[in-house]
Design a protein around this motif. Structure first.
Motif, PDB file in Angstrom:
ATOM      1  N   ASN A   3       0.824  -1.213   0.000  1.00  0.00           N
ATOM      2  CA  ASN A   3       0.000   0.000   0.000  1.00  0.00           C
ATOM      3  C   ASN A   3       0.857   1.261   0.000  1.00  0.00           C
ATOM      4  OD1 ASN A   3      -2.371  -1.454  -0.042  1.00  0.00           O
ATOM      5  ND2 ASN A   3      -2.683  -1.355   2.169  1.00  0.00           N
ATOM      6  N   GLN A   4       1.932   1.252   0.781  1.00  0.00           N
ATOM      7  CA  GLN A   4       2.826   2.407   0.845  1.00  0.00           C
ATOM      8  C   GLN A   4       3.494   2.638  -0.515  1.00  0.00           C
ATOM      9  OE1 GLN A   4       5.822   2.111   3.842  1.00  0.00           O
ATOM     10  NE2 GLN A   4       6.690   4.130   3.400  1.00  0.00           N
ATOM     11  N   ALA A   5       3.959   1.558  -1.158  1.00  0.00           N
ATOM     12  CA  ALA A   5       4.592   1.677  -2.473  1.00  0.00           C
ATOM     13  C   ALA A   5       3.597   2.198  -3.504  1.00  0.00           C
ATOM     14  CB  ALA A   5       5.149   0.323  -2.901  1.00  0.00           C
ATOM     15  N   LEU A   6       2.374   1.717  -3.461  1.00  0.00           N
ATOM     16  CA  LEU A   6       1.341   2.193  -4.392  1.00  0.00           C
ATOM     17  C   LEU A   6       1.022   3.665  -4.150  1.00  0.00           C
ATOM     18  CD1 LEU A   6      -1.107  -0.849  -4.578  1.00  0.00           C
ATOM     19  CD2 LEU A   6       0.348   0.012  -6.400  1.00  0.00           C
ATOM     20  N   ASP A   7       0.966   4.091  -2.907  1.00  0.00           N
ATOM     21  CA  ASP A   7       0.714   5.502  -2.588  1.00  0.00           C
ATOM     22  C   ASP A   7       1.825   6.392  -3.128  1.00  0.00           C
ATOM     23  OD1 ASP A   7      -1.661   4.891  -1.333  1.00  0.00           O
ATOM     24  OD2 ASP A   7      -0.819   4.915   0.712  1.00  0.00           O
ATOM     25  N   GLU A   8       3.083   5.961  -2.942  1.00  0.00           N
ATOM     26  CA  GLU A   8       4.213   6.743  -3.439  1.00  0.00           C
ATOM     27  C   GLU A   8       4.199   6.834  -4.960  1.00  0.00           C
ATOM     28  OE1 GLU A   8       7.714   4.954  -1.769  1.00  0.00           O
ATOM     29  OE2 GLU A   8       7.177   5.551   0.285  1.00  0.00           O
ATOM     30  N   LEU A   9       3.937   5.705  -5.624  1.00  0.00           N
ATOM     31  CA  LEU A   9       3.830   5.705  -7.093  1.00  0.00           C
ATOM     32  C   LEU A   9       2.691   6.589  -7.547  1.00  0.00           C
ATOM     33  CD1 LEU A   9       4.482   1.989  -8.106  1.00  0.00           C
ATOM     34  CD2 LEU A   9       5.814   3.970  -8.811  1.00  0.00           C
ATOM     35  N   SER A  10       1.608   6.543  -6.839  1.00  0.00           N
ATOM     36  CA  SER A  10       0.432   7.336  -7.188  1.00  0.00           C
ATOM     37  C   SER A  10       0.765   8.828  -7.130  1.00  0.00           C
ATOM     38  CB  SER A  10      -0.704   7.000  -6.227  1.00  0.00           C
ATOM     39  OG  SER A  10      -1.863   7.703  -6.565  1.00  0.00           O
ATOM     40  N   GLU A  11       1.527   9.230  -6.103  1.00  0.00           N
ATOM     41  CA  GLU A  11       1.922  10.637  -5.958  1.00  0.00           C
ATOM     42  C   GLU A  11       2.906  11.039  -7.063  1.00  0.00           C
ATOM     43  OE1 GLU A  11       3.358  11.618  -2.044  1.00  0.00           O
ATOM     44  OE2 GLU A  11       1.632  10.673  -1.116  1.00  0.00           O
ATOM     45  N   GLU A  12       3.876  10.180  -7.372  1.00  0.00           N
ATOM     46  CA  GLU A  12       4.888  10.486  -8.388  1.00  0.00           C
ATOM     47  C   GLU A  12       4.269  10.604  -9.754  1.00  0.00           C
ATOM     48  OE1 GLU A  12       8.296   7.897  -8.506  1.00  0.00           O
ATOM     49  OE2 GLU A  12       8.559   8.037  -6.338  1.00  0.00           O
ATOM     50  N   LEU A  13       3.352   9.686 -10.086  1.00  0.00           N
ATOM     51  CA  LEU A  13       2.747   9.678 -11.411  1.00  0.00           C
ATOM     52  C   LEU A  13       1.568  10.640 -11.513  1.00  0.00           C
ATOM     53  CD1 LEU A  13       2.776   5.832 -12.076  1.00  0.00           C
ATOM     54  CD2 LEU A  13       4.350   7.541 -13.013  1.00  0.00           C
ATOM     55  N   GLY A  14       1.068  11.066 -10.374  1.00  0.00           N
ATOM     56  CA  GLY A  14      -0.071  11.979 -10.361  1.00  0.00           C
ATOM     57  C   GLY A  14      -1.370  11.326 -10.791  1.00  0.00           C
ATOM     58  N   MET A  15      -1.493  10.071 -10.571  1.00  0.00           N
ATOM     59  CA  MET A  15      -2.744   9.354 -10.926  1.00  0.00           C
ATOM     60  C   MET A  15      -3.094   8.351  -9.824  1.00  0.00           C
ATOM     61  SD  MET A  15      -1.095   6.843 -13.842  1.00  0.00           S
ATOM     62  CE  MET A  15      -2.507   6.785 -14.794  1.00  0.00           C
ATOM     63  N   GLU A  16      -4.371   8.005  -9.751  1.00  0.00           N
ATOM     64  CA  GLU A  16      -4.865   7.044  -8.753  1.00  0.00           C
ATOM     65  C   GLU A  16      -4.534   5.636  -9.197  1.00  0.00           C
ATOM     66  OE1 GLU A  16      -6.535   6.222  -5.157  1.00  0.00           O
ATOM     67  OE2 GLU A  16      -6.366   8.224  -5.972  1.00  0.00           O
ATOM     68  N   LEU A  17      -3.871   4.898  -8.310  1.00  0.00           N
ATOM     69  CA  LEU A  17      -3.562   3.495  -8.600  1.00  0.00           C
ATOM     70  C   LEU A  17      -4.393   2.566  -7.761  1.00  0.00           C
ATOM     71  CD1 LEU A  17       0.319   3.583  -8.857  1.00  0.00           C
ATOM     72  CD2 LEU A  17      -1.306   3.497 -10.719  1.00  0.00           C
TER      73      LEU A  17
END
Length: 153
Positions: A139-153
């Protein structure tokens, strides 16, 4: 006779009972006395379904006190080993499978199934904390990716 009647229904002190027990140890009991004891116990002792250890048509008591899941697994494992030995003896004989052998075979499979269930449950209980940690990391990795890419994962 008077003393016997006077003492009837009374319980001797522990110390006295211990002395009497120590005195009688090693002395043979007559057949008549054994029969008297058997008759008394058969009237008072619970039998069959009334007995607390009677389960599914047999008396089943643990070989030692059971306090944890590991104790149950160890006890069932020891019983499984005994059943296996008896079953092997039965199957190695040249005779056809007896009712006892069939009962052993049934008991062996039921005990193995229950043992497997308990071991699986223990494994799941041990991994529960790891699964939670793994889920948090994902979940933490997905949240970080979501912030970097600017999209909801």
């Amino acid at each position: 006779m008077k003393l016997s009647k006077a003492m009837q229904g009374r319980k001797q002190p522990k110390k006295t009972r211990a002395k009497i027990s120590a005195t009688l140890k090693g002395h043979p009991v007559s057949g008549e006395t054994r029969e008297k004891i058997r008759r008394t116990l058969s009237r008072t002792a619970p039998r069959g379904e009334a007995h607390p250890s009677y389960r599914h048509g047999a008396y089943a008591t643990p070989t030692k006190p059971v306090e944890t899941l590991e104790d149950v697994i160890a006890d069932l494992g020891a019983k499984q080993a005994k059943i296996s030995r008896r079953l092997e003896e039965e199957l190695e004989s040249d005779r056809p499978l007896s009712p006892t052998g069939l009962a052993l075979l049934t008991l062996h499979s039921q005990n193995a199934g229950k043992l497997g269930q308990l071991m699986n449950y223990k494994l799941k209980q041990g991994n529960k904390g790891r699964e939670d940690e793994l889920q948090q990391a994902i979940n933490q990795a997905l949240d970080e990716l979501s912030e970097e890419l600017g999209m909801e994962l």
